[in-house]
Design a protein around this motif. Structure first.
Motif, short mmCIF file in Angstrom:
data_model
loop_
_atom_site.label_atom_id
_atom_site.label_comp_id
_atom_site.label_asym_id
_atom_site.label_seq_id
_atom_site.Cartn_x
_atom_site.Cartn_y
_atom_site.Cartn_z
N GLU A 141 -44.61 60.04 -13.07
CA GLU A 141 -43.16 59.92 -13.09
C GLU A 141 -42.64 59.51 -14.47
O GLU A 141 -41.42 59.42 -14.66
CB GLU A 141 -42.70 58.89 -12.06
CG GLU A 141 -43.06 59.25 -10.63
CD GLU A 141 -42.66 58.18 -9.63
OE1 GLU A 141 -41.79 58.47 -8.78
OE2 GLU A 141 -43.21 57.06 -9.71
N LEU A 142 -43.52 59.27 -15.41
CA LEU A 142 -43.13 58.77 -16.73
C LEU A 142 -43.17 59.87 -17.78
O LEU A 142 -43.96 60.81 -17.69
CB LEU A 142 -44.07 57.64 -17.15
CG LEU A 142 -44.16 56.44 -16.21
CD1 LEU A 142 -45.19 55.44 -16.73
CD2 LEU A 142 -42.81 55.77 -16.03
N SER A 143 -42.31 59.75 -18.78
CA SER A 143 -42.33 60.67 -19.92
C SER A 143 -43.53 60.35 -20.81
O SER A 143 -44.18 59.30 -20.66
CB SER A 143 -41.04 60.54 -20.72
OG SER A 143 -41.00 59.28 -21.38
N GLY A 144 -43.80 61.23 -21.76
CA GLY A 144 -44.91 60.99 -22.68
C GLY A 144 -44.76 59.70 -23.46
O GLY A 144 -45.71 58.93 -23.61
N GLY A 145 -43.55 59.44 -23.93
CA GLY A 145 -43.32 58.20 -24.66
C GLY A 145 -43.47 56.98 -23.79
O GLY A 145 -44.02 55.95 -24.23
N VAL A 152 -49.92 50.95 -24.40
CA VAL A 152 -49.93 49.86 -25.38
C VAL A 152 -49.87 48.51 -24.68
O VAL A 152 -50.62 47.58 -25.01
CB VAL A 152 -48.76 50.00 -26.37
CG1 VAL A 152 -48.65 48.76 -27.27
CG2 VAL A 152 -48.94 51.25 -27.23
N ALA A 153 -48.99 48.40 -23.68
CA ALA A 153 -48.88 47.14 -22.94
C ALA A 153 -50.19 46.81 -22.25
O ALA A 153 -50.62 45.64 -22.24
CB ALA A 153 -47.75 47.24 -21.91
N ARG A 154 -50.85 47.80 -21.66
CA ARG A 154 -52.14 47.56 -21.02
C ARG A 154 -53.17 47.07 -22.05
O ARG A 154 -53.94 46.14 -21.78
CB ARG A 154 -52.65 48.83 -20.34
CG ARG A 154 -54.00 48.66 -19.64
CD ARG A 154 -54.48 49.95 -19.03
NE ARG A 154 -54.69 50.99 -20.03
CZ ARG A 154 -55.10 52.22 -19.73
NH1 ARG A 154 -55.31 52.57 -18.46
NH2 ARG A 154 -55.27 53.12 -20.69
N ALA A 155 -53.19 47.69 -23.22
CA ALA A 155 -54.14 47.30 -24.25
C ALA A 155 -53.92 45.88 -24.75
O ALA A 155 -54.85 45.22 -25.20
CB ALA A 155 -54.07 48.29 -25.41
N LEU A 172 -46.67 63.06 -29.43
CA LEU A 172 -45.25 62.73 -29.25
C LEU A 172 -44.43 63.33 -30.38
O LEU A 172 -44.94 63.63 -31.47
CB LEU A 172 -45.09 61.21 -29.26
CG LEU A 172 -45.92 60.43 -28.24
CD1 LEU A 172 -45.77 58.94 -28.46
CD2 LEU A 172 -45.52 60.80 -26.81
N ASP A 173 -43.14 63.50 -30.13
CA ASP A 173 -42.27 63.95 -31.22
C ASP A 173 -42.16 62.85 -32.27
O ASP A 173 -42.48 61.68 -32.02
CB ASP A 173 -40.89 64.34 -30.67
CG ASP A 173 -40.14 63.16 -30.08
OD1 ASP A 173 -39.54 62.39 -30.85
OD2 ASP A 173 -40.19 62.98 -28.84
N SER A 174 -41.70 63.23 -33.45
CA SER A 174 -41.72 62.32 -34.59
C SER A 174 -40.92 61.04 -34.34
O SER A 174 -41.40 59.93 -34.62
CB SER A 174 -41.16 63.04 -35.82
OG SER A 174 -41.13 62.18 -36.94
N ALA A 175 -39.72 61.17 -33.80
CA ALA A 175 -38.87 59.99 -33.59
C ALA A 175 -39.49 59.04 -32.58
O ALA A 175 -39.52 57.82 -32.79
CB ALA A 175 -37.48 60.42 -33.14
N THR A 176 -40.02 59.59 -31.48
CA THR A 176 -40.66 58.74 -30.47
C THR A 176 -41.90 58.08 -31.04
O THR A 176 -42.15 56.90 -30.79
CB THR A 176 -41.03 59.59 -29.23
OG1 THR A 176 -39.86 60.19 -28.71
CG2 THR A 176 -41.68 58.72 -28.16
N GLY A 177 -42.67 58.84 -31.81
CA GLY A 177 -43.87 58.28 -32.42
C GLY A 177 -43.58 57.11 -33.34
O GLY A 177 -44.27 56.08 -33.30
N ASP A 179 -40.90 55.14 -33.22
CA ASP A 179 -40.45 54.03 -32.38
C ASP A 179 -41.62 53.29 -31.76
O ASP A 179 -41.65 52.05 -31.73
CB ASP A 179 -39.52 54.55 -31.28
CG ASP A 179 -38.14 54.91 -31.78
OD1 ASP A 179 -37.81 54.52 -32.93
OD2 ASP A 179 -37.40 55.59 -31.04
N ILE A 180 -42.59 54.03 -31.26
CA ILE A 180 -43.74 53.40 -30.61
C ILE A 180 -44.61 52.68 -31.63
O ILE A 180 -45.11 51.57 -31.37
CB ILE A 180 -44.54 54.45 -29.80
CG1 ILE A 180 -43.74 54.84 -28.56
CG2 ILE A 180 -45.93 53.91 -29.42
CD1 ILE A 180 -44.37 55.90 -27.71
N MET A 181 -44.78 53.26 -32.81
CA MET A 181 -45.58 52.58 -33.83
C MET A 181 -44.91 51.29 -34.27
O MET A 181 -45.58 50.26 -34.45
CB MET A 181 -45.80 53.50 -35.02
CG MET A 181 -46.78 52.93 -36.05
SD MET A 181 -48.40 52.53 -35.34
CE MET A 181 -48.95 54.16 -34.83
#
Length: 229
Positions: A141-145, A152-155, A172-177, A179-181
């Protein structure tokens, strides 16, 4: 402190012996983050695997705090990984039969954390990754991001001293990547966790405190450091 001391690793393949790492050495202060840069086949993944204890180097030492990772017996190595290391993979690798909250809680269960503390930590992490309301959602049910944020939270759930991420934003697309980094860097700094990521993305490399460029199993570009607030 993380110290990599003259690490070498060789594989036997159909083409004969392949020298994946050739005397790699560097060190990192606790709480810093590092980008490992290089083309496919440069040795990035092998180096990360040796640092995390997934593979053992043929020669050299990997020292994290008081642990000599390459010398730990199998049981001690498993306990070290379970308590002190977090892994983030390119595809997230969430357990499909568990909810987002249950995935985050998984390493806490392994480490015997009681239910009250588990729930408190899961709630804290869902807030920190910006997804406070998706705890009951299943991975499909979740998006790739969102999947990668939960990974990350699990890790980070068990508050590891070392986080290893192998191309964590490649799908992931550049903007999402980006944000996550940024989220990963903020989270590891907040929790004083040493963070190593493998990436090709120049924008992500620019976010790191330090960077190493590998080529054919050797350090092609010396360790660089920047000062960040």
């Amino acid at each position: 402190m993380l110290e990599i001391i003259n690490i070498s690793k060789q594989y036997l393949s159909g083409r004969g012996h392949v020298q994946a790492l050739k005397g790699i050495s560097f060190c990192m202060e606790t709480g810093r983050n590092l980008a490992l840069v290089g083309k496919s086949g440069s040795g990035k993944t092998t180096l990360m695997n040796c640092i995390g204890g997934i593979e053992r180097p043929d020669t050299g030492r990997v020292v994290f705090d008081e642990y000599e990772i390459q010398s730990l017996p199998e049981r001690a190595l498993c306990l070290f990984q379970r308590r002190h290391v977090g892994f983030v993979f390119q595809h997230g690798n969430l357990l499909s039969f568990l909810t987002a909250a249950e995935n985050i809680a998984f390493p806490l269960n392994l480490n015997g954390v009681n239910a009250h503390a588990r729930n408190r930590r899961v709630t804290e992490l869902l807030d920190l990754i910006g997804l406070p309301d998706i705890g009951a959602a299943m991975p499909f049910e979740l998006s790739g991001g969102e999947l990668q944020r939960v990974a990350v939270a699990r890790a980070m759930a068990h508050k590891p001293g070392l986080l290893l991420a192998d191309e964590p934003t490649a799908n992931l697309d550049s903007a999402t990547g980006i944000d996550i980094m940024k989220m990963m860097i903020d989270l590891t700094r907040k929790e004083n966790c040493t963070f190593i990521m493998a990436t090709h993305d120049q924008e992500l490399i620019a976010l790191a405190d330090q960077s190493i460029r590998l080529r054919d199993g050797v350090v092609h570009q010396d360790l660089t450091q920047t000062t960040r607030e």
